[in-house]
Design a protein around this motif. Structure first.
Motif, PDB file in Angstrom:
ATOM      1  N   VAL A 506       0.846  -1.195   0.000  1.00  0.00           N
ATOM      2  CA  VAL A 506       0.000   0.000   0.000  1.00  0.00           C
ATOM      3  C   VAL A 506       0.879   1.242   0.000  1.00  0.00           C
ATOM      4  N   LEU A 507       0.544   2.177  -0.856  1.00  0.00           N
ATOM      5  CA  LEU A 507       1.163   3.503  -0.842  1.00  0.00           C
ATOM      6  C   LEU A 507       0.134   4.500  -0.347  1.00  0.00           C
ATOM      7  N   VAL A 508       0.475   5.254   0.695  1.00  0.00           N
ATOM      8  CA  VAL A 508      -0.429   6.253   1.266  1.00  0.00           C
ATOM      9  C   VAL A 508       0.123   7.645   0.957  1.00  0.00           C
ATOM     10  N   LEU A 509      -0.697   8.466   0.321  1.00  0.00           N
ATOM     11  CA  LEU A 509      -0.341   9.852   0.027  1.00  0.00           C
ATOM     12  C   LEU A 509      -1.338  10.769   0.713  1.00  0.00           C
ATOM     13  N   HIS A 510      -0.838  11.831   1.308  1.00  0.00           N
ATOM     14  CA  HIS A 510      -1.767  12.782   1.930  1.00  0.00           C
ATOM     15  C   HIS A 510      -1.144  14.164   1.991  1.00  0.00           C
ATOM     16  N   GLY A 511      -2.003  15.178   2.116  1.00  0.00           N
ATOM     17  CA  GLY A 511      -1.553  16.564   2.148  1.00  0.00           C
ATOM     18  C   GLY A 511      -1.409  17.084   3.566  1.00  0.00           C
ATOM     19  N   GLY A 512      -0.396  17.904   3.769  1.00  0.00           N
ATOM     20  CA  GLY A 512      -0.175  18.474   5.084  1.00  0.00           C
ATOM     21  C   GLY A 512      -1.235  19.475   5.502  1.00  0.00           C
ATOM     22  N   GLN A 513      -2.019  19.970   4.527  1.00  0.00           N
ATOM     23  CA  GLN A 513      -3.072  20.935   4.835  1.00  0.00           C
ATOM     24  C   GLN A 513      -4.430  20.267   5.039  1.00  0.00           C
ATOM     25  N   ASP A 514      -4.448  18.933   5.003  1.00  0.00           N
ATOM     26  CA  ASP A 514      -5.701  18.221   5.215  1.00  0.00           C
ATOM     27  C   ASP A 514      -6.089  18.304   6.695  1.00  0.00           C
ATOM     28  N   ASN A 515      -7.340  17.933   7.003  1.00  0.00           N
ATOM     29  CA  ASN A 515      -7.775  18.054   8.397  1.00  0.00           C
ATOM     30  C   ASN A 515      -7.170  16.952   9.265  1.00  0.00           C
ATOM     31  N   GLU A 516      -7.289  17.131  10.558  1.00  0.00           N
ATOM     32  CA  GLU A 516      -6.632  16.251  11.515  1.00  0.00           C
ATOM     33  C   GLU A 516      -7.130  14.808  11.420  1.00  0.00           C
ATOM     34  N   ARG A 517      -8.416  14.633  11.160  1.00  0.00           N
ATOM     35  CA  ARG A 517      -8.975  13.272  11.090  1.00  0.00           C
ATOM     36  C   ARG A 517      -8.391  12.500   9.919  1.00  0.00           C
ATOM     37  N   ARG A 518      -8.298  13.162   8.750  1.00  0.00           N
ATOM     38  CA  ARG A 518      -7.741  12.480   7.576  1.00  0.00           C
ATOM     39  C   ARG A 518      -6.251  12.200   7.754  1.00  0.00           C
ATOM     40  N   THR A 519      -5.532  13.120   8.395  1.00  0.00           N
ATOM     41  CA  THR A 519      -4.115  12.887   8.658  1.00  0.00           C
ATOM     42  C   THR A 519      -3.933  11.679   9.570  1.00  0.00           C
ATOM     43  N   HIS A 520      -4.802  11.573  10.573  1.00  0.00           N
ATOM     44  CA  HIS A 520      -4.745  10.421  11.481  1.00  0.00           C
ATOM     45  C   HIS A 520      -4.990   9.127  10.708  1.00  0.00           C
ATOM     46  N   ASP A 521      -5.989   9.132   9.822  1.00  0.00           N
ATOM     47  CA  ASP A 521      -6.285   7.940   9.026  1.00  0.00           C
ATOM     48  C   ASP A 521      -5.097   7.555   8.151  1.00  0.00           C
ATOM     49  N   ALA A 522      -4.423   8.556   7.572  1.00  0.00           N
ATOM     50  CA  ALA A 522      -3.274   8.295   6.703  1.00  0.00           C
ATOM     51  C   ALA A 522      -2.158   7.616   7.486  1.00  0.00           C
ATOM     52  N   HIS A 523      -1.867   8.142   8.674  1.00  0.00           N
ATOM     53  CA  HIS A 523      -0.812   7.546   9.490  1.00  0.00           C
ATOM     54  C   HIS A 523      -1.200   6.136   9.957  1.00  0.00           C
ATOM     55  N   LEU A 525      -3.278   3.937   8.494  1.00  0.00           N
ATOM     56  CA  LEU A 525      -3.207   3.003   7.381  1.00  0.00           C
ATOM     57  C   LEU A 525      -1.765   2.708   7.000  1.00  0.00           C
ATOM     58  N   ALA A 526      -0.934   3.750   6.939  1.00  0.00           N
ATOM     59  CA  ALA A 526       0.460   3.574   6.515  1.00  0.00           C
ATOM     60  C   ALA A 526       1.240   2.718   7.511  1.00  0.00           C
ATOM     61  N   ALA A 527       1.023   2.958   8.815  1.00  0.00           N
ATOM     62  CA  ALA A 527       1.754   2.202   9.824  1.00  0.00           C
ATOM     63  C   ALA A 527       1.407   0.720   9.760  1.00  0.00           C
ATOM     64  N   GLY A 528       0.122   0.407   9.615  1.00  0.00           N
ATOM     65  CA  GLY A 528      -0.295  -0.991   9.518  1.00  0.00           C
ATOM     66  C   GLY A 528       0.226  -1.652   8.261  1.00  0.00           C
ATOM     67  N   ALA A 529       0.194  -0.929   7.139  1.00  0.00           N
ATOM     68  CA  ALA A 529       0.661  -1.500   5.875  1.00  0.00           C
ATOM     69  C   ALA A 529       2.155  -1.766   5.926  1.00  0.00           C
ATOM     70  N   ALA A 530       2.914  -0.838   6.506  1.00  0.00           N
ATOM     71  CA  ALA A 530       4.369  -1.009   6.580  1.00  0.00           C
ATOM     72  C   ALA A 530       4.744  -2.191   7.465  1.00  0.00           C
ATOM     73  N   ALA A 531       3.957  -2.413   8.517  1.00  0.00           N
ATOM     74  CA  ALA A 531       4.235  -3.536   9.417  1.00  0.00           C
ATOM     75  C   ALA A 531       4.008  -4.872   8.711  1.00  0.00           C
ATOM     76  N   ARG A 532       3.060  -4.908   7.775  1.00  0.00           N
ATOM     77  CA  ARG A 532       2.746  -6.157   7.066  1.00  0.00           C
ATOM     78  C   ARG A 532       3.643  -6.395   5.862  1.00  0.00           C
ATOM     79  N   ASP A 533       4.019  -5.306   5.179  1.00  0.00           N
ATOM     80  CA  ASP A 533       4.707  -5.438   3.894  1.00  0.00           C
ATOM     81  C   ASP A 533       5.753  -4.334   3.783  1.00  0.00           C
ATOM     82  N   GLY A 534       7.009  -4.727   3.714  1.00  0.00           N
ATOM     83  CA  GLY A 534       8.092  -3.755   3.650  1.00  0.00           C
ATOM     84  C   GLY A 534       8.084  -2.913   2.392  1.00  0.00           C
ATOM     85  N   ARG A 535       7.282  -3.293   1.409  1.00  0.00           N
ATOM     86  CA  ARG A 535       7.209  -2.507   0.179  1.00  0.00           C
ATOM     87  C   ARG A 535       6.235  -1.348   0.296  1.00  0.00           C
TER      88      ARG A 535
END
Length: 577
Positions: A506-523, A525-535
């Motif tokens: 999974v590749l997660v892309l997000h904007g720094g100007q997005d709201n706090e809830r979406r930023t939380h979701d991005a982090h 999703l990305a943390a879980g994906a990285a733990a499962r798959d190093g790619r």
């Protein structure tokens, strides 16, 4: 990889040989002790690559006739350029036009280059605000400059086969007015005509009965960004750069120019574009960038500010820095603070060692209220992957917010599209790209079997919520009235805590100007994906908005580069970004 292939491997241009390799090491400041060919052959190549000035200080070349001709020519033209600049800036000041210079003698002033060691050039690159271009042209015309590219019978002629407008619309000339030219009188070089004719054959020099004349060209730049192959513009307005212009005193003249940090990242950005995007084999921008970094360093905070303001420069700057260190041998590690945005992706294996990429098919699922072909970064992605055997199709299930498709139906549609591709083209890698609420669909579709080969989540929405409007049984989603059935389906399909079941990278892309809830979701999703798959990976665009429509080049490049690293596509130098 695209930059390396374009400069070193592109079969469509002349072959890259040991002389070019020697010159690239000179670009990095580490020229080998052994000259790989006769001096005249090496010098001729260096002159064609516009980096003959890098041969100064070498005992083999210091007495070489060609280098001596270039040294003298550079000293004389540099003096005339400074005189021309003083004349131009005085006229611009009188007309109330802000102006600053870029590259050429202005870079020489920042580096305090001796006159005889300047690159041979008769061009002045000037920055003016777009709204002042017409006035600037009028001032230059009053000083004897005429718009055109050639000289005929010692008089300037206007462009014929290619109009000024056509030139301005070319990718490499975005934001640039066709050159304003006039003749320089160079009596100091009249006794050098045979040497100049032999050693500088490609320079714009006119031989007359009155002696040597050279074309002095002024290029007006009102935007230093670029336009992609798909027609999307990514601006760096000259007016914004002018606000931070500095004055440098050099050889008795005051030159208004860009500060060293700005000049450096601009050189890195343009070096990448000229080579990897516009298809020119140019060594000089890399040489200028490397020399400036070695002499002045690179301030991380200044580069961060620039990348926050212009997100599309991040990838090109990072790749230029990587190329300078990996291919040119430049020692840039000891310079001042590396920008947080200068992080580069892991090196891609050489093409000879990498497995042949599979063909790929991407289905983009848009979010709430978005239409197909409405996202600039998707258009940019399609353009970048056009030559890489990748198909990009789009789905907009929530375009009609008064009667949207349910998330469950959108998931079924996405999976049907994937199944159709796999049935039609076995072996094709199929991936989902979800944007905002579309990422909810893509994630839900990836939870079932078979999983897609890859998934890209842009500003992911992990737990979308529909709100009750009261006792009347009404429901609202993002300010739009929705049916109870839609609200119920939205909750049922939300990937929520089932993210650990996503089985693809999974590749997660997000904007720094997005709201706090979406930023939380991005982090999350990305943390879980990285733990499962190093790619798996995550990239934030600090100035990016929710859908990254204001960072299309960077977003598209992030996706295409990631797919390249996965081995699913092979980016080629012919692709444009």
């Amino acid at each position: 990889m695209r930059l390396k292939e374009a400069l070193l491997r592109d079969w469509r241009r002349e072959s890259f040989d040991e002389i070019d390799s020697y010159l690239l090491r000179a670009v990095g400041g580490r020229r080998p002790e052994t000259v790989p060919a006769p001096l005249d052959a090496v010098y001729d190549r260096a002159e064609r690559r516009r980096v003959a000035h890098l041969l100064h200080g070498d005992q083999d070349f210091d007495r070489f006739e060609g280098l001596e001709a270039a040294r003298r020519f550079a000293a004389v033209t540099a003096a005339h350029q400074l005189a021309a600049w003083q004349e131009i800036t005085a006229a611009f000041d009188a007309a109330g036009i802000a102006v600053a210079g870029n590259k050429g003698p202005f870079l020489g002033a920042l580096l305090d280059r001796p006159a005889g060691r300047m690159p041979v050039t008769t061009d002045l690159d000037l920055l003016v605000a777009e709204e002042q271009v017409a006035a600037a042209v009028a001032v230059l015309e009053s000083l004897g400059y005429i718009r055109g590219l050639n000289i005929q019978d010692h008089a300037f002629v206007r462009m014929s086969s290619r109009s000024v407008r056509e030139l301005e619309q070319e990718q490499g000339s975005f934001g640039q007015l066709a050159p304003m030219c006039r003749l320089l009188k160079l009596p100091e070089l009249d006794d050098m005509q045979p040497g100049i004719e032999r050693w500088l054959p490609d320079r714009k020099i006119v031989w007359t009965s009155a002696g040597i004349r050279s074309v002095l060209s002024v290029d007006l730049h009102f935007d230093l960004g670029h336009r992609s192959a798909s027609g999307v513009a990514y601006p760096i307005p000259a007016a914004e750069l002018l606000r931070d212009a500095v004055t440098v005193r050099h050889r008795g003249a005051e030159l208004r120019t860009l500060d060293a940090d700005t000049m450096t990242w601009l050189l890195c950005y343009r070096a990448y574009l000229d080579t990897a995007v516009f298809g020119e084999r140019r060594f000089k921008p890399f040489a200028d960038a490397a020399e400036l970094i070695r002499a002045r360093g690179r301030a991380g905070a200044a580069w961060d500010t620039a990348t926050d303001r212009y997100p599309h420069i991040a990838g090109p700057v990072a790749r230029t820095l990587r190329f300078l260190t990996d291919e040119c041998g430049a020692d840039l590690a000891g310079q001042a603070g590396l920008s947080k945005h200068a992080l580069v992706p892991a090196p891609v294996p050489d093409a000879d060692a990498a497995p042949a990429p599979r063909s790929a098919h991407i289905v983009v699922c848009h979010g709430w209220g978005s239409r197909e072909r409405s996202a600039p970064w998707v258009a940019e992605l399609r353009s970048q992957l056009a030559a890489a055997d990748v198909t990009v199709e789009e789905s907009a299930p929530f375009q009609d917010v008064t009667d949207p498709l349910t998330v469950g139906a959108a998931v079924a549609e996405l999976r049907e599209r994937a199944h159709a591709v796999r049935t039609r083209s076995p072996g094709t890698a199929v991936g989902f790209v979800g944007v905002s609420l579309g990422s909810t669909v893509a994630l839900a579709a990836a939870l079932a079997d078979p999983s897609p080969d890859f998934l890209v989540a842009v500003s992911p929405v992990v737990d979308p919520v529909a709100e009750s409007t009261g006792d009347d049984g009404g429901w609202s989603f993002l300010g739009s009235a929705v049916s109870p059935a839609f609200a119920e389906d939205l909750t049922a399909c939300s990937p929520g805590r089932r993210l650990d079941r996503v089985g693809c990278p999974v590749l997660v892309l997000h904007g720094g100007q997005d709201n706090e809830r979406r930023t939380h979701d991005a982090h999350l999703l990305a943390a879980g994906a990285a733990a499962r798959d190093g790619r798996s990976a995550r990239q934030e665009f600090p100035a990016g908005n929710h859908t990254l429509d204001n960072a299309p080049v960077g977003a598209a490049a992030a996706v295409s580069t990631w797919l390249d690293r996965l081995g699913l596509v092979a980016l080629r130098s012919g692709n444009r970004s």
